[in-house]
Every structure is written in structure tokens, then in C-alpha cells.
Design an enzyme around this catalytic site. Structure first.
Site, PDB file in Angstrom:
ATOM      1  N   CYS A   1       0.845  -1.187   0.000  1.00  0.00           N
ATOM      2  CA  CYS A   1       0.000   0.000   0.000  1.00  0.00           C
ATOM      3  C   CYS A   1       0.888   1.247   0.000  1.00  0.00           C
ATOM      4  O   CYS A   1       1.748   1.394   0.878  1.00  0.00           O
ATOM      5  CB  CYS A   1      -0.910  -0.003   1.227  1.00  0.00           C
ATOM      6  SG  CYS A   1      -1.879   1.517   1.410  1.00  0.00           S
TER       7      CYS A   1
ATOM      8  N   CYS B   1       0.249   3.138   3.590  1.00  0.00           N
ATOM      9  CA  CYS B   1       0.647   2.612   4.909  1.00  0.00           C
ATOM     10  C   CYS B   1       1.620   1.441   4.833  1.00  0.00           C
ATOM     11  O   CYS B   1       2.028   0.917   5.869  1.00  0.00           O
ATOM     12  CB  CYS B   1      -0.586   2.200   5.712  1.00  0.00           C
ATOM     13  SG  CYS B   1      -1.386   0.683   5.087  1.00  0.00           S
TER      14      CYS B   1
ATOM     15  N   CYS C   1      -6.766  -1.697   0.482  1.00  0.00           N
ATOM     16  CA  CYS C   1      -5.894  -1.964   1.631  1.00  0.00           C
ATOM     17  C   CYS C   1      -6.762  -2.267   2.845  1.00  0.00           C
ATOM     18  O   CYS C   1      -7.519  -1.398   3.295  1.00  0.00           O
ATOM     19  CB  CYS C   1      -4.993  -0.768   1.917  1.00  0.00           C
ATOM     20  SG  CYS C   1      -3.937  -1.018   3.373  1.00  0.00           S
TER      21      CYS C   1
ATOM     22  N   CYS D   1      -5.604   0.430   5.989  1.00  0.00           N
ATOM     23  CA  CYS D   1      -5.866   1.874   6.088  1.00  0.00           C
ATOM     24  C   CYS D   1      -7.064   2.333   5.275  1.00  0.00           C
ATOM     25  O   CYS D   1      -7.470   3.491   5.365  1.00  0.00           O
ATOM     26  CB  CYS D   1      -4.630   2.664   5.684  1.00  0.00           C
ATOM     27  SG  CYS D   1      -4.281   2.650   3.896  1.00  0.00           S
TER      28      CYS D   1
ATOM     29  N   ASP E   1      21.419  -3.499 -17.193  1.00  0.00           N
ATOM     30  CA  ASP E   1      21.263  -4.619 -16.266  1.00  0.00           C
ATOM     31  C   ASP E   1      20.304  -5.639 -16.887  1.00  0.00           C
ATOM     32  O   ASP E   1      19.142  -5.339 -17.133  1.00  0.00           O
ATOM     33  CB  ASP E   1      20.717  -4.100 -14.936  1.00  0.00           C
ATOM     34  CG  ASP E   1      20.493  -5.201 -13.909  1.00  0.00           C
ATOM     35  OD1 ASP E   1      20.823  -6.372 -14.187  1.00  0.00           O
ATOM     36  OD2 ASP E   1      19.982  -4.889 -12.818  1.00  0.00           O
TER      37      ASP E   1
END
Length: 464
Positions: A222, A225, A244, A247, A372
Site C-alpha cells: 500500500c 501505509c 488496503c 488503512c 542490467d
């Protein structure tokens, strides 16, 4: 009722000196003419020349345009192409950067290559690299920003995707009156409150299930939070109807949504947006999102659903986005791959092919690809190989050893794998495949190199 986007843009005052800017534009256009007349290319050098003469030349070139910026990790090129097709149903003067050259020099070149022909304001639909959103916004004061998605990509350039998003926000903050049209299924795009007007698009969900994304999925914490996000529906990766449980953060209300998916094949998709039926001649769930973004822009610019359908019906493949090249009697489908999420969606798409096919993968690690190559290890090759989807494999490109080893670890039998570093030799090997269909996955510079060799040998036209 959604209020239509006002296209009567304010007058933009260019920062550059008029005479200096005119000189820069003249030199840049001369360079563009020479490169395209005699060398059949040049998507960024003219812009580099012009900006050397006047660093602020973009403000001069873009002063008579309402600008739409398309940015995000995946889907920028096709979304830009679809938006152009949609807006051409209603507007005449539309400028874009069709080669996918999406940094400042390439964007300047796009304006140099397409001098404005009519009076009044035109529309510029620009694919913009995430790190270049702020510089572009500084000079062009966009009318709208279209945000496709953000996934882990080229970490040597961008870092984690929160850093990437901040680069985009820095640009949006320079144009607080611009409309933001964002993918509402991507949690990051609603994690901070915009000063701008905003519309979200996504996939309709009526599910009440409590789902979690697979363990190796990026972006499932999230953003408010840091609790693990849950979902009612997941389309792919971290996209879907998220919430979520800690929260209360959840997916925002959607302005436009895919209301039905009817058919997904490697060559086309049939679906409905806001109950209107559409077909695009390109496969993959991820490309339905691109069409949805284009539809949302069309609605904001007062293009009707029927006009959008006409735009989507136009079958023209975009550079490296499932364009088909015939080499001998083989149909070779070129697909750009550059990060794990995009790679996995492509593997899922081609796994629906109902005839035998070969899979060739060309891996480079230049700056434009990302230096990479570890991202290939997050590709679902084991699942793909175990499903016996491809019957032959080829590994090539500058980092052929990396992708060949990845195939071997995934379980590709040695007698089914060819290792061919040189792209000219790859082209020679294609007619020898036992399969009629070849899917060729390649990073950005590998596709550029391959297309040049294909053009040199007469399989395609030079340029883009």
C-alpha cells in the site's frame, strides 16, 4: 455528465530568443532533410543540433500546439499511436513522434519533421520518457497527461518505481491546469492527491473476492501505509481492483472502464468499453489497457464512441509492437520486451497460439535497453517451457550468452535451442525453422539493429 476538455489553449510565450530559435529550427530541419533523404534515418540528431544552437528551441516549436503527454513504463508507443488515430477522427492538425524517440532530442525532431501547415492551434500527441516529463512540461505546458502504468524497469536509469513516479509528478506539477488521465488500476497513480483535474480508467469489477497478487509481484505494498494490498480482481501484475485492509486506501472511482472482454488471441482482442464494442488487431490484455487509455482521451476531446471504433479498426502495426515481417515463407512477429511485466504478458499472449511456433529472443544491454539484464530471471520462462508452447528456440543479440543460459535453466532442451549471436545470421536461420510462425522478442536496440539488417536485405522498407 463529463465536461469536455477545453481545447482553446492559452497563448504560450516561448522563452527562447525569436531569431536564435528560428536559426535553430532552420538548422534542425536542414539536418532532418539530409538524414532522411540520403541516410534514411535520423530520429534524434536533428533535435540535438537544434538544441545546441538554442537550448530553449522546443518552446518556440511547440508554441501553437495543445500538447498531450503520454508516459509510463509500458505501452507508451501503442497508446500514443491509438490516441493519434482517435483524434484524427475529429481534428486535422496532429503532430506526434511515431518512431518512439521519446527523449528531448527526439521530441524536438518530431516538431522539426512536421512543420505546422494550417492556422490556429494544432494538437501534439507525444510519447515522453518518464525522466523527460518535467523538461517537456517546462517548455510545452501540456493540456493533458496520460499515465499508462509504472513497473520496475531499467533500474540503472530510474531506480525503484516510486522514484520514476516522482519524475512524472515533477512534470505534472509544472502544469496544474492540465487534465490527468491515469490508469486507476495502478495503485501508485491514486496514492497522492493531484492539484490537477483527473480521470481514471480501468477494468470493471463486480467481484467481492479477497485476492492477493503472486509473491514476486512488484508494487503490491500500500503506498499509504505499506501494508500488503488485497484485490477483488487482478488483470495482471499489480493492476486491478485493489484495496488496503489496513488503512482503507482503495481503487478510485473509474470514469471509463472495460466492461467486457470477449476474445483474446495473439493477433486480435475483442472487448467493450463503457458498453461500446471494440476490436483491435493486436493481442494481449495489456494492449486493451492501451486502447482504453486512447478511448479516455477521445472522450475528453469529444470524439464519439463510433468514431473511436473507426480509429481502432485501422490495422497498422507500430514499430516493434507485433509487426509481422515475412522472411522466406516464415511469418516473423516482432515484439519489443524490456522488463519482467512486459515479458510475462508477451509470453502469456503467445502461449494462446494454436499452431506450432518458434521463439527467438534477442538480448542487448545498451543504455536504451537498460544495462542490467537481471530482469530476464523474473520472466515466467519455466512455466512457458513446461507448457510446451514453443517447439524451437533461438538465443541471439549482444548478450546472447545471458538469454541462452536463461533458456537452459528454464528447461529448453539443447536440441531445440539455437545460439546465434550475429543478427545477420539470425535472419539467415529463420527460413530454416520447421515452424511457419516465429515470435521474435527483442530489446529496443536489438530491434533497431535487426530492422536495419532486414531493410538492407529488402525484407522491409528502410526507416520506420
Amino acid at each position: 455528465m463529463i465536461k469536455p476538455l477545453n481545447l482553446r489553449g492559452r497563448t504560450i510565450t516561448a522563452n527562447s530568443n525569436s531569431a536564435k530559435a528560428s536559426t535553430a529550427a532552420f538548422a534542425g530541419r536542414g539536418a532532418y532533410w539530409f538524414l532522411h533523404t540520403f541516410l534514411k534515418g535520423g530520429s534524434s540528431l536533428p533535435g540535438k543540433i537544434a538544441s545546441r544552437i538554442d537550448p530553449d528551441v522546443l518552446a518556440h516549436l511547440g508554441r501553437d500546439y495543445d500538447v498531450i503527454v503520454v508516459t509510463g513504463t509500458n505501452g507508451k508507443t501503442l497508446t500514443t499511436n491509438l490516441i493519434v488515430k482517435v483524434l484524427k477522427q475529429k481534428y486535422n492538425e496532429i503532430l506526434t513522434n511515431p518512431t518512439g524517440s521519446n527523449m528531448m532530442q527526439g521530441i524536438i525532431t518530431a516538431f522539426l519533421a512536421q512543420p505546422k501547415s494550417g492556422k490556429g492551434r494544432g494538437i501534439a500527441v507525444l510519447e515522453v520518457d518518464e525522466a523527460n516529463v518535467a523538461p517537456v512540461a517546462k517548455y510545452l505546458h501540456p493540456k493533458a497527461f496520460v499515465l499508462t502504468n509504472i513497473f520496475r524497469d531499467q533500474m540503472d536509469r530510474y531506480g525503484e518505481f516510486y522514484t520514476t513516479y516522482q519524475k512524472i509528478l515533477d512534470g505534472i506539477n509544472l502544469a496544474p491546469d492540465a487534465l490527468v488521465i491515469a490508469n486507476g488500476d495502478a495503485p501508485i497513480f491514486s496514492s497522492r492527491e493531484f492539484k490537477n483535474p483527473v480521470r481514471y480508467f480501468g477494468f470493471e469489477s463486480h467481484s467481492t473476492e479477497d485476492l492477493m497478487a503472486p509473491p514476486n509481484t512488484d508494487g503490491v505494498l500500500c503506498p499509504v501505509c505499506s501494508h500488503i494490498l488485497h484485490y477483488h480482481d487482478i488483470t495482471y501484475s499489480n493492476l486491478g481492483d485493489f484495496f488496503c485492509p489496513n488503512c482503507g486506501f482503495k481503487r478510485p472511482e473509474l470514469t471509463n472502464q472495460v466492461t467486457q472482454v470477449n476474445e483474446l488471441t495473439p493477433t486480435h482482442s475483442t472487448f467493450a468499453i463503457d458498453q461500446h464494442p471494440y476490436t483491435i488487431q493486436i493481442g494481449g490484455m495489456y494492449n486493451i489497457y492501451n486502447a482504453l487509455a486512447a478511448y479516455a482521451v477521445g472522450e475528453a476531446f469529444e470524439v464519439s464512441p463510433d468514431e473511436v471504433a473507426k480509429a481502432f479498426a485501422y490495422d497498422e502495426k507500430v514499430f516493434g509492437r507485433q509487426e509481422v515481417v515475412h522472411v522466406g515463407d516464415k511469418a516473423v512477429t516482432l515484439v519489443l520486451v524490456k522488463n519482467p511485466v512486459g515479458l510475462n504478458e508477451v509470453l502469456d499472449m503467445i502461449s494462446h497460439q494454436d499452431k506450432p511456433f518458434a521463439l527467438a529472443t534477442l538480448l542487448n544491454a545498451n543504455y536504451a535497453d537498460g544495462i542490467d539484464t537481471s530482469w530476464i530471471w523474473d520472466g515466467n520462462f519455466e512455466e512457458f517451457v513446461a507448457g510446451n508452447h514453443a517447439t524451437s528456440y533461438l538465443a541471439g543479440g549482444e548478450r546472447y550468452q545471458d538469454i541462452a543460459y536463461r533458456f537452459k535453466v528454464a528447461g529448453v532442451p539443447e536440441d531445440e535451442l539455437q545460439i546465434i549471436p550475429d543478427l545477420g545470421d539470425v535472419i539467415k536461420a529463420i527460413p530454416e525453422f520447421k515452424e511457419d510462425q516465429v515470435y521474435l522478442l527483442a530489446t529496443y536496440t536489438a530491434i533497431l539493429q535487426l530492422r536495419k539488417k532486414l531493410a538492407d536485405e529488402g525484407y522491409i522498407k528502410a526507416g520506420f
